[in-house]
Design an enzyme around this catalytic site. Sequence first.
Site, PDB file in Angstrom:
ATOM      1  N   ASP A  46       0.845  -1.204   0.000  1.00  8.57           N
ATOM      2  CA  ASP A  46       0.000   0.000   0.000  1.00  8.57           C
ATOM      3  C   ASP A  46       0.884   1.259   0.000  1.00  8.57           C
ATOM      4  OD1 ASP A  46       0.874  -0.088   2.596  1.00  8.57           O
ATOM      5  OD2 ASP A  46      -1.107   0.125   3.517  1.00  8.57           O
ATOM      6  N   SER A  47       2.206   1.063   0.007  1.00  9.49           N
ATOM      7  CA  SER A  47       3.126   2.185  -0.256  1.00  9.49           C
ATOM      8  C   SER A  47       2.821   2.792  -1.626  1.00  9.49           C
ATOM      9  CB  SER A  47       4.590   1.715  -0.193  1.00  9.49           C
ATOM     10  OG  SER A  47       4.779   0.567  -1.003  1.00  9.49           O
ATOM     11  N   ASP A  85      -1.140  -6.265  -0.239  1.00 10.79           N
ATOM     12  CA  ASP A  85      -1.257  -5.597   1.056  1.00 10.79           C
ATOM     13  C   ASP A  85      -2.724  -5.283   1.317  1.00 10.79           C
ATOM     14  OD1 ASP A  85       0.367  -4.856   3.121  1.00 10.79           O
ATOM     15  OD2 ASP A  85       1.209  -3.080   2.115  1.00 10.79           O
ATOM     16  N   LYS A 115      -0.912  -9.423   3.121  1.00 12.05           N
ATOM     17  CA  LYS A 115      -0.132  -8.941   4.265  1.00 12.05           C
ATOM     18  C   LYS A 115      -1.003  -7.971   5.049  1.00 12.05           C
ATOM     19  CE  LYS A 115       3.286  -5.737   3.894  1.00 12.05           C
ATOM     20  NZ  LYS A 115       2.715  -4.670   4.758  1.00 12.05           N
ATOM     21  N   GLU A 117      -0.920  -5.321   8.728  1.00 13.53           N
ATOM     22  CA  GLU A 117      -0.097  -4.688   9.758  1.00 13.53           C
ATOM     23  C   GLU A 117      -0.682  -4.921  11.145  1.00 13.53           C
ATOM     24  OE1 GLU A 117       0.594  -0.516   9.016  1.00 13.53           O
ATOM     25  OE2 GLU A 117       1.272  -0.873   6.958  1.00 13.53           O
ATOM     26  N   GLU A 184       9.747  -4.009  10.254  1.00 15.47           N
ATOM     27  CA  GLU A 184      10.074  -2.698   9.670  1.00 15.47           C
ATOM     28  C   GLU A 184      10.530  -1.716  10.746  1.00 15.47           C
ATOM     29  OE1 GLU A 184       7.141  -0.862   7.084  1.00 15.47           O
ATOM     30  OE2 GLU A 184       8.436   0.899   6.801  1.00 15.47           O
TER      31      GLU A 184
HETATM   32  O1  KIV Z   1       3.548  -1.098   1.574  1.00 17.48           O
HETATM   33  C1  KIV Z   1       4.737  -1.452   1.588  1.00 17.48           C
HETATM   34  O2  KIV Z   1       5.527  -1.185   0.670  1.00 17.48           O
HETATM   35  C2  KIV Z   1       5.196  -2.219   2.746  1.00 17.48           C
HETATM   36  C3  KIV Z   1       6.667  -2.472   2.853  1.00 17.48           C
HETATM   37  C4  KIV Z   1       7.349  -1.255   3.327  1.00 17.48           C
HETATM   38  C5  KIV Z   1       6.957  -3.643   3.690  1.00 17.48           C
HETATM   39  O3  KIV Z   1       4.425  -2.571   3.569  1.00 17.48           O
END
Ligand code: KIV
Length: 261
Positions: A46-47, A85, A115, A117, A184
């Site tokens: 989600d970056s 994500d 993934k 968080e 992280e």
């Molecule tokens: O969204 C992302 O790119 C991430 C990485 C920084 C692990 O969660």
Amino acid sequence: MNKRISVQDFARFKSAGEKIVMITAYDACQAFWCESAGCHAILVGDSMGNTVLGYENTLPVTLEEMLSHSAAVRRASKSCMVIADLPFMSYQVSVEQALHNAGRCLKEAGADAVKLEGGSLMAPTLARLVQAGIPVMGHIGLLPQSVLKEGGYRLHGKSAEEAEALKKDALTLQEAGAFALVLEGIPAQLAQEISLMLEIPSIGIAAGPHCDGQVQVISDLLNLSGDKPPKHAKVYADLCGIATEAIRKYVEDVKQDKFGR
Ligand code: KIV
């Protein structure tokens, strides 16, 4: 055709002491580069909110955006594991919401895993997804989706209390069934201790060299945006510079009526 990397391969890499290479990618073109270069796994992070969609942080990213970009990445990758994500507020509301949305990532985008968080508090949600057959990667330490609560981004686990809490989180998420854990923004020594303690692989970002694998944001690695890269990132190429220069030449060609002649 190469066999796609699976969660079993992740476990095998950990037992064999083979480093896992993960990278973010957000579209088919980037996925093709990562695939061709030999990465094991692509995280459609989600970056994407900051790196591609022009948002200030990851919070506005929607599930629909994640589905669309994850599907593009999946179409272009033949052997990498593709991890989608789960964006902010797509899994925190209830276990049912998480199950529904994680399921969409697999069914509609073709992701191989998701993934999410969070530490021990997310363990029941994570366990339910795994029970339903969804491979889940955990993510602890610096949590970009908590940027407003934290008032910014900072190193986590510097105090003894925070370090202990992170170790407990790591074990709880492993127990809940996570197949791997992103660490992280934590001190290198703590990341090493957690990695040695865990049976599942740790994937580090801004967590030193001792994790079982590393993940980097493709936009940092290739300087896609021209923004100042974060301290932990290593810039391997200046694609922003190369692209801008190439487009500048095109602009000149057209302006001077040289294009197409
Ligand atoms: O969204 C992302 O790119 C991430 C990485 C920084 C692990 O969660």
